[in-house]
Design a protein around this motif. Structure first.
Motif, mmCIF file in Angstrom:
data_model
loop_
_atom_site.group_PDB
_atom_site.id
_atom_site.type_symbol
_atom_site.label_atom_id
_atom_site.label_comp_id
_atom_site.label_asym_id
_atom_site.label_seq_id
_atom_site.Cartn_x
_atom_site.Cartn_y
_atom_site.Cartn_z
ATOM 1 N N ASN A 96 0.858 -1.187 0.000
ATOM 2 C CA ASN A 96 0.000 0.000 0.000
ATOM 3 C C ASN A 96 0.895 1.238 0.000
ATOM 4 N N GLN A 97 1.462 1.529 -1.162
ATOM 5 C CA GLN A 97 2.454 2.593 -1.271
ATOM 6 C C GLN A 97 1.927 3.973 -0.879
ATOM 7 N N PRO A 98 0.699 4.360 -1.266
ATOM 8 C CA PRO A 98 0.224 5.683 -0.839
ATOM 9 C C PRO A 98 0.182 5.834 0.679
ATOM 10 N N ALA A 99 -0.325 4.824 1.385
ATOM 11 C CA ALA A 99 -0.376 4.898 2.849
ATOM 12 C C ALA A 99 1.032 4.869 3.434
ATOM 13 N N HIS A 100 1.857 3.986 2.929
ATOM 14 C CA HIS A 100 3.235 3.875 3.412
ATOM 15 C C HIS A 100 3.957 5.212 3.278
ATOM 16 N N ASP A 101 3.861 5.839 2.119
ATOM 17 C CA ASP A 101 4.524 7.128 1.893
ATOM 18 C C ASP A 101 3.962 8.215 2.804
ATOM 19 N N ALA A 102 2.644 8.202 3.014
ATOM 20 C CA ALA A 102 2.031 9.197 3.902
ATOM 21 C C ALA A 102 2.567 9.034 5.320
ATOM 22 N N TYR A 103 2.617 7.813 5.819
ATOM 23 C CA TYR A 103 3.103 7.596 7.182
ATOM 24 C C TYR A 103 4.550 8.067 7.332
ATOM 25 N N LEU A 104 5.376 7.812 6.331
ATOM 26 C CA LEU A 104 6.762 8.291 6.392
ATOM 27 C C LEU A 104 6.799 9.821 6.427
ATOM 28 N N ARG A 105 5.965 10.483 5.614
ATOM 29 C CA ARG A 105 5.900 11.953 5.625
ATOM 30 C C ARG A 105 5.457 12.475 6.990
ATOM 31 N N TRP A 106 4.591 11.731 7.669
ATOM 32 C CA TRP A 106 4.060 12.155 8.962
ATOM 33 C C TRP A 106 5.035 11.907 10.106
ATOM 34 N N GLY A 107 6.192 11.316 9.802
ATOM 35 C CA GLY A 107 7.225 11.123 10.812
ATOM 36 C C GLY A 107 7.413 9.711 11.321
ATOM 37 N N TYR A 108 6.707 8.736 10.747
ATOM 38 C CA TYR A 108 6.854 7.347 11.178
ATOM 39 C C TYR A 108 8.168 6.756 10.678
ATOM 40 N N THR A 109 8.674 5.769 11.410
ATOM 41 C CA THR A 109 9.880 5.031 11.067
ATOM 42 C C THR A 109 9.519 3.560 10.977
ATOM 43 N N VAL A 110 10.053 2.865 9.983
ATOM 44 C CA VAL A 110 9.808 1.428 9.818
ATOM 45 C C VAL A 110 10.722 0.659 10.764
ATOM 46 N N MET A 111 10.114 -0.278 11.520
ATOM 47 C CA MET A 111 10.884 -1.147 12.419
ATOM 48 C C MET A 111 11.206 -2.479 11.757
ATOM 49 N N GLY A 112 10.267 -3.006 10.988
ATOM 50 C CA GLY A 112 10.468 -4.306 10.381
ATOM 51 C C GLY A 112 9.183 -4.825 9.777
ATOM 52 N N GLU A 113 9.223 -6.055 9.282
ATOM 53 C CA GLU A 113 8.078 -6.686 8.638
ATOM 54 C C GLU A 113 7.432 -7.682 9.589
ATOM 55 N N ILE A 114 6.094 -7.757 9.509
ATOM 56 C CA ILE A 114 5.341 -8.691 10.353
ATOM 57 C C ILE A 114 4.165 -9.245 9.565
ATOM 58 N N LYS A 115 3.550 -10.274 10.125
ATOM 59 C CA LYS A 115 2.270 -10.801 9.645
ATOM 60 C C LYS A 115 1.363 -10.882 10.865
ATOM 61 N N HIS A 116 0.143 -10.379 10.711
ATOM 62 C CA HIS A 116 -0.812 -10.444 11.815
ATOM 63 C C HIS A 116 -1.343 -11.860 12.008
ATOM 64 N N ALA A 117 -1.456 -12.584 10.906
ATOM 65 C CA ALA A 117 -2.003 -13.938 10.931
ATOM 66 C C ALA A 117 -1.449 -14.669 9.712
ATOM 67 N N PRO A 118 -1.490 -16.003 9.730
ATOM 68 C CA PRO A 118 -0.965 -16.742 8.573
ATOM 69 C C PRO A 118 -1.603 -16.320 7.247
ATOM 70 N N GLU A 119 -2.883 -15.936 7.286
ATOM 71 C CA GLU A 119 -3.583 -15.577 6.050
ATOM 72 C C GLU A 119 -3.452 -14.097 5.684
ATOM 73 N N SER A 120 -2.792 -13.315 6.534
ATOM 74 C CA SER A 120 -2.680 -11.879 6.276
ATOM 75 C C SER A 120 -1.509 -11.576 5.346
ATOM 76 N N PRO A 121 -1.544 -10.411 4.722
ATOM 77 C CA PRO A 121 -0.393 -9.992 3.921
ATOM 78 C C PRO A 121 0.765 -9.591 4.847
ATOM 79 N N ILE A 122 1.880 -9.263 4.261
ATOM 80 C CA ILE A 122 3.021 -8.772 5.024
ATOM 81 C C ILE A 122 2.838 -7.277 5.252
ATOM 82 N N TYR A 123 3.141 -6.854 6.465
ATOM 83 C CA TYR A 123 3.003 -5.456 6.864
ATOM 84 C C TYR A 123 4.358 -4.906 7.294
ATOM 85 N N ASN A 124 4.520 -3.607 7.151
ATOM 86 C CA ASN A 124 5.610 -2.913 7.811
ATOM 87 C C ASN A 124 5.085 -2.466 9.163
#
Length: 185
Positions: free
Chosen positions: A149-177
């Motif tokens: 989700n590049q638009p959301a990802h880019d917005a969060y970075l502009r708002w001052g967020y920092t990426v810690m790493g990749e996770i999955k909420h559940a086996p069926e979920s996509p990969i998240y930052n």
């Protein structure tokens, strides 16, 4: 650009039940596009189950944005439990000071933020985000953002967020930052 003619309202775990159907309708419209449509994880039923389960979370809160009486966007979140599996899975990728804050219940977990497609790119997402953050007792904020989700990802970075790493909420979920905002105050 600041959104005009928008009313913001806060809901706690009890009062949010009155607007759950409206929130689910917004979700259905936002996620009715590839790659989400047709994916069981993003189904309206799955979302409703996750949303209603979140109501019992400590510190649960929703902020809605309404225009002409209709919800056009919202955010919901809660105090991050230090034992949340996705949080634990980050291990040493979490900054030590952030882990220390989580241990004393000082991290807000922004679970969902969404704006209707026709209302996007007007500053509404940022305003909803800032409204919920400004009312929180926690001193830091974390969220997870779908990697693709590049638009959301880019917005969060502009708002001052920092990426810690990749996770999955559940086996069926996509990969998240997993991302964090160092100070919510």
């Amino acid at each position: 650009m600041q959104p005009v003619d928008v009313e913001y309202q806060r809901y706690d775990r009890a009062s949010v039940k009155a607007v759950t159907d409206e929130m689910v309708e917004v979700y259905a419209r936002v996620y009715d596009k590839p790659p989400y449509s047709g994916d069981p994880f993003f189904s309206v039923t799955s979302f409703r189950e996750r949303l209603e389960a979140a109501f019992d979370s400590d510190g649960f809160e929703t902020v809605t944005a309404r225009r002409d009486g209709q919800i056009i966007g919202y955010v919901h979140g809660a105090t991050l439990p230090a034992d949340k599996p996705w949080w634990i899975s980050l291990g040493a990728q979490k900054p030590a000071q952030l882990q220390a804050l989580a241990d004393v219940r000082q991290v807000f977990w922004l679970r969902e933020l969404m704006v209707l497609p026709e209302c996007q790119n007007q500053g509404l997402g940022r305003k909803i985000h800032d409204t919920v953050i400004s009312g929180r007792a926690e001193s830091a904020t974390t969220l997870t953002c779908i990697i693709d989700n590049q638009p959301a990802h880019d917005a969060y970075l502009r708002w001052g967020y920092t990426v810690m790493g990749e996770i999955k909420h559940a086996p069926e979920s996509p990969i998240y930052n997993a991302m964090y905002l160092p100070s919510s105050r």
